[in-house]
Design a protein around this motif. Structure first.
Motif, PDB file in Angstrom:
ATOM      1  N   MET A 404       0.854  -1.184   0.000  1.00  0.00           N
ATOM      2  CA  MET A 404       0.000   0.000   0.000  1.00  0.00           C
ATOM      3  C   MET A 404       0.892   1.237   0.000  1.00  0.00           C
ATOM      4  O   MET A 404       1.844   1.324   0.777  1.00  0.00           O
ATOM      5  CB  MET A 404      -0.922  -0.006   1.227  1.00  0.00           C
ATOM      6  CG  MET A 404      -2.059   1.003   1.172  1.00  0.00           C
ATOM      7  SD  MET A 404      -3.184   0.846   2.596  1.00  0.00           S
ATOM      8  CE  MET A 404      -4.758   0.878   1.772  1.00  0.00           C
ATOM      9  N   TYR A 405       0.577   2.179  -0.882  1.00  0.00           N
ATOM     10  CA  TYR A 405       1.371   3.392  -1.047  1.00  0.00           C
ATOM     11  C   TYR A 405       2.828   3.053  -1.383  1.00  0.00           C
ATOM     12  O   TYR A 405       3.763   3.755  -0.994  1.00  0.00           O
ATOM     13  CB  TYR A 405       1.318   4.266   0.212  1.00  0.00           C
ATOM     14  CG  TYR A 405      -0.083   4.641   0.624  1.00  0.00           C
ATOM     15  CD1 TYR A 405      -0.841   5.539  -0.132  1.00  0.00           C
ATOM     16  CD2 TYR A 405      -0.666   4.091   1.763  1.00  0.00           C
ATOM     17  CE1 TYR A 405      -2.127   5.875   0.251  1.00  0.00           C
ATOM     18  CE2 TYR A 405      -1.956   4.416   2.147  1.00  0.00           C
ATOM     19  CZ  TYR A 405      -2.681   5.310   1.381  1.00  0.00           C
ATOM     20  OH  TYR A 405      -3.963   5.638   1.754  1.00  0.00           O
ATOM     21  N   GLU A 407       4.667   0.686  -0.268  1.00  0.00           N
ATOM     22  CA  GLU A 407       5.424   0.147   0.849  1.00  0.00           C
ATOM     23  C   GLU A 407       4.719  -1.085   1.404  1.00  0.00           C
ATOM     24  O   GLU A 407       3.532  -1.316   1.151  1.00  0.00           O
ATOM     25  CB  GLU A 407       5.586   1.199   1.960  1.00  0.00           C
ATOM     26  CG  GLU A 407       6.262   2.483   1.519  1.00  0.00           C
ATOM     27  CD  GLU A 407       7.726   2.281   1.157  1.00  0.00           C
ATOM     28  OE1 GLU A 407       8.304   1.283   1.624  1.00  0.00           O
ATOM     29  OE2 GLU A 407       8.279   3.120   0.420  1.00  0.00           O
ATOM     30  N   CYS A 409       2.861  -3.129   4.109  1.00  0.00           N
ATOM     31  CA  CYS A 409       1.958  -2.755   5.190  1.00  0.00           C
ATOM     32  C   CYS A 409       1.233  -4.002   5.688  1.00  0.00           C
ATOM     33  O   CYS A 409       1.312  -5.073   5.092  1.00  0.00           O
ATOM     34  CB  CYS A 409       0.951  -1.692   4.736  1.00  0.00           C
ATOM     35  SG  CYS A 409      -0.223  -2.298   3.502  1.00  0.00           S
ATOM     36  N   ARG A 434      -2.785   4.446   9.940  1.00  0.00           N
ATOM     37  CA  ARG A 434      -4.083   5.003   9.537  1.00  0.00           C
ATOM     38  C   ARG A 434      -5.202   4.092  10.002  1.00  0.00           C
ATOM     39  O   ARG A 434      -5.033   2.869  10.077  1.00  0.00           O
ATOM     40  CB  ARG A 434      -4.129   5.150   8.017  1.00  0.00           C
ATOM     41  CG  ARG A 434      -5.363   5.815   7.460  1.00  0.00           C
ATOM     42  CD  ARG A 434      -5.304   5.888   5.949  1.00  0.00           C
ATOM     43  NE  ARG A 434      -6.462   6.545   5.386  1.00  0.00           N
ATOM     44  CZ  ARG A 434      -6.730   6.630   4.086  1.00  0.00           C
ATOM     45  NH1 ARG A 434      -5.885   6.101   3.214  1.00  0.00           N
ATOM     46  NH2 ARG A 434      -7.807   7.257   3.657  1.00  0.00           N
ATOM     47  N   THR A 457      -5.528  -1.362  -4.866  1.00  0.00           N
ATOM     48  CA  THR A 457      -4.849  -0.083  -5.041  1.00  0.00           C
ATOM     49  C   THR A 457      -4.776   0.588  -3.676  1.00  0.00           C
ATOM     50  O   THR A 457      -5.175   0.013  -2.659  1.00  0.00           O
ATOM     51  CB  THR A 457      -5.602   0.819  -6.043  1.00  0.00           C
ATOM     52  OG1 THR A 457      -6.915   1.120  -5.516  1.00  0.00           O
ATOM     53  CG2 THR A 457      -5.771   0.137  -7.390  1.00  0.00           C
ATOM     54  N   ASP A 458      -4.256   1.808  -3.656  1.00  0.00           N
ATOM     55  CA  ASP A 458      -4.209   2.550  -2.398  1.00  0.00           C
ATOM     56  C   ASP A 458      -5.597   2.944  -1.918  1.00  0.00           C
ATOM     57  O   ASP A 458      -5.752   3.394  -0.778  1.00  0.00           O
ATOM     58  CB  ASP A 458      -3.360   3.814  -2.572  1.00  0.00           C
ATOM     59  CG  ASP A 458      -1.916   3.485  -2.895  1.00  0.00           C
ATOM     60  OD1 ASP A 458      -1.497   2.352  -2.572  1.00  0.00           O
ATOM     61  OD2 ASP A 458      -1.225   4.333  -3.482  1.00  0.00           O
ATOM     62  N   ASP A 459      -6.607   2.787  -2.761  1.00  0.00           N
ATOM     63  CA  ASP A 459      -7.962   3.204  -2.412  1.00  0.00           C
ATOM     64  C   ASP A 459      -8.937   2.031  -2.311  1.00  0.00           C
ATOM     65  O   ASP A 459     -10.039   2.192  -1.810  1.00  0.00           O
ATOM     66  CB  ASP A 459      -8.479   4.207  -3.458  1.00  0.00           C
ATOM     67  CG  ASP A 459      -9.849   4.757  -3.121  1.00  0.00           C
ATOM     68  OD1 ASP A 459      -9.998   5.346  -2.030  1.00  0.00           O
ATOM     69  OD2 ASP A 459     -10.768   4.573  -3.936  1.00  0.00           O
TER      70      ASP A 459
END
Length: 508
Positions: A404-405, A407, A409, A434, A457-459
């Protein structure tokens, strides 16, 4: 230096304050030339009249000379030569005054361009050059700046930019800049557009370009113990494979790990036979037998990173296995470049890493495995070194390692007051980064267990709620049911994220 009565087009006079006489001041020079833009209000030419008075003066660091015809310079020049021969006399008051006066005059002569009046120019003898303009070489006085020609029609070509053509072929633009970013299933349908599209999509260059450009997670491979593998598409219209059960392989297999469009499968007979395949084009290869026996508790990690510079697609398979009767973890590495196995000299003796689980994740040259003791085993493929990372305190079967992003996680669902929240942990110490409250009403049934599977994805995060496979959109705070699992044991299945790529596999 040319004489005043020379036939040359330009006459030049070099003036100096004569630093060679022992003065501590700086040298001041001016070059006076005769050019077309030199003019006099009286109409007298610079080479005649007053110019004969300044006919030629040559100054260097060690000697000052003068023509005998320059009456204006006679007295002062003799004094300068006398001072040059005898340094002891250079400090007299009269000579210093003369030297200062001459330097001031030369400064004014050099800086004439900043004067508001042309009548401020003085000759070296102290007389005023009335209404006479002197032209010098002003090029060196300009500030540093680029001088170029006015751009014309070929300006784009000279600067390396290509001018847009009036008639652009939309078909060629689409083939080159749009198709590489589409999934494999969509591209297979587009082959029927025409012969040109079919030849382009099936060309090795395009396959390599698409494997590098398309990286979106398209679905999940899931497999229950003892069952054939199956594929769950995140978008059935866009993503898909022709044979989800992988029947094109020579024997029944278990999907062990995946990376950027490639799957690593192991034979079900316990012989540690590994297959690397791409289910989108049904290409596969079998790896040679490894010398050490990996056993049933080994964990795998497939490392595949498409490169824009390397046309041949190379991958690595890392197997971490324990040695019987020894408390160590060994690393066996297969490389498609050498087509051979290599047993690393690095051995992990950490107690927290002796029992590994799940499939590995490849990210930025590192592979990661989760352990049963609440830690992460990281292995550097280039340096062949390992490290231990912590996991969040409440990690377990409901959480998952993901990217995620950009990196590594750890995504962990948490139930508090009948409300589910996703906690995102990251960094080397896996600290809380987060909290994402699951606002959609589909998560209000607290009696159903929520399990995180992967991060698309990040979302977008994929989760399993009961028997429903759900994609949750973080920004929109909306959940979409992707698939309803028919089996009651779906919670025990292994889920691997898959990229719908056309990557080509070289057979041995």
């Amino acid at each position: 230096m040319a004489d005043g009565d020379s036939d040359s087009d330009s006459s030049y006079v070099l003036l100096s304050d004569g630093n060679s006489v022992g003065s501590d001041s700086e040298n001041y020079y001016v070059i006076v030339g005769k050019d077309d833009y030199m003019s006099a209000d009286s109409g007298e030419d610079l080479t005649g009249g007053s110019q004969n008075e300044l006919e030629k003066v040559v100054v260097d660091e060690n000697h000052v000379s003068s023509d005998s015809e320059n009456d204006q310079f006679c007295d002062s020049q003799q004094q300068l030569e006398k001072n040059g021969d005898d340094d002891s006399n250079a400090s007299t008051d009269s000579n210093e005054d003369l030297s200062v006066e001459r330097r001031n005059q030369l400064k004014k002569l050099v800086d004439y361009s900043s004067s508001d009046s042309d009548k401020d120019l003085l000759d070296c003898g102290g007389s005023l050059w009335n209404e006479r303009r002197v032209a010098t070489n002003e090029f060196h006085r300009y500030p540093c700046k680029r001088i170029g020609h006015v751009c014309g029609e070929d300006c784009y070509e000279l600067s390396g930019e290509k001018k847009a053509e009036d008639n652009i072929d939309v078909n060629n633009v689409t083939m080159e800049y749009v198709l590489p970013f589409l999934p494999a299933k969509t591209l297979c349908r587009f082959r029927s557009v025409g012969k040109q599209w079919d030849e382009w999509i099936t060309s090795p260059f395009f396959i390599h370009k698409q494997a590098y450009s398309f990286r979106n997670i398209s679905g999940l491979f899931c497999q229950l113990p003892g069952e054939k593998p199956s594929f769950v598409s995140l978008n059935r219209a866009a993503y898909g494979i022709p044979n989800p059960s992988l029947n094109f392989l020579p024997e029944p297999v278990t999907v062990r790990t995946a990376c950027n469009g490639l799957l690593c499968c192991e034979s079900c007979d316990g012989e540690n036979t590994y297959y690397i395949c791409n289910p989108a084009n049904k290409e596969w290869t079998v790896l040679p037998k490894a010398k050490p026996y990996h056993g049933h508790e080994s964990v795998l990690a497939l490392a595949f990173e498409p490169s824009v510079l390397d046309f041949e697609e190379h991958f690595q398979l890392v197997c971490a296995f324990s040695v019987p009767d020894e408390l160590v973890i060994c690393f066996d590495i297969y490389s498609s470049s050498s087509r051979s196995w290599k047993l690393s000299q690095t051995e992990c003796c950490e107690i927290n890493a002796l029992h590994l689980k799940g499939h590995g994740i490849f990210l930025k040259g590192m592979v990661f495995w989760e352990t049963h003791t609440g830690a992460i085993l990281a292995f550097n493929l280039k340096e062949e070194q390992y490290g231990i990372l912590p996991l969040p305190p409440h990690s377990g079967p409901l959480g998952v390692m993901a990217e995620m992003y950009g990196e590594l996680c750890y995504i962990l669902p948490v139930l508090e007051d009948y409300v589910y929240t996703l906690e995102i942990y990251g960094d080397m110490d896996m600290k809380l980064k987060r909290r994402i409250p699951l606002a959609d009403g589909i998560f209000t049934d607290a009696y159903e267990e929520l399990r995180a599977l992967a991060c698309v994805t990040d979302d977008v995060v994929i989760m399993l709620l009961g028997m429903n496979l759900i994609a949750y959109h973080v920004k929109a705070e909306k959940a979409d049911i992707i698939c309803e699992q028919p089996g009651i044991f779906s919670g025990y299945a292994g889920y691997l994220p898959y990229v719908n790529s056309l990557v080509h596999i070289n057979h041995p």
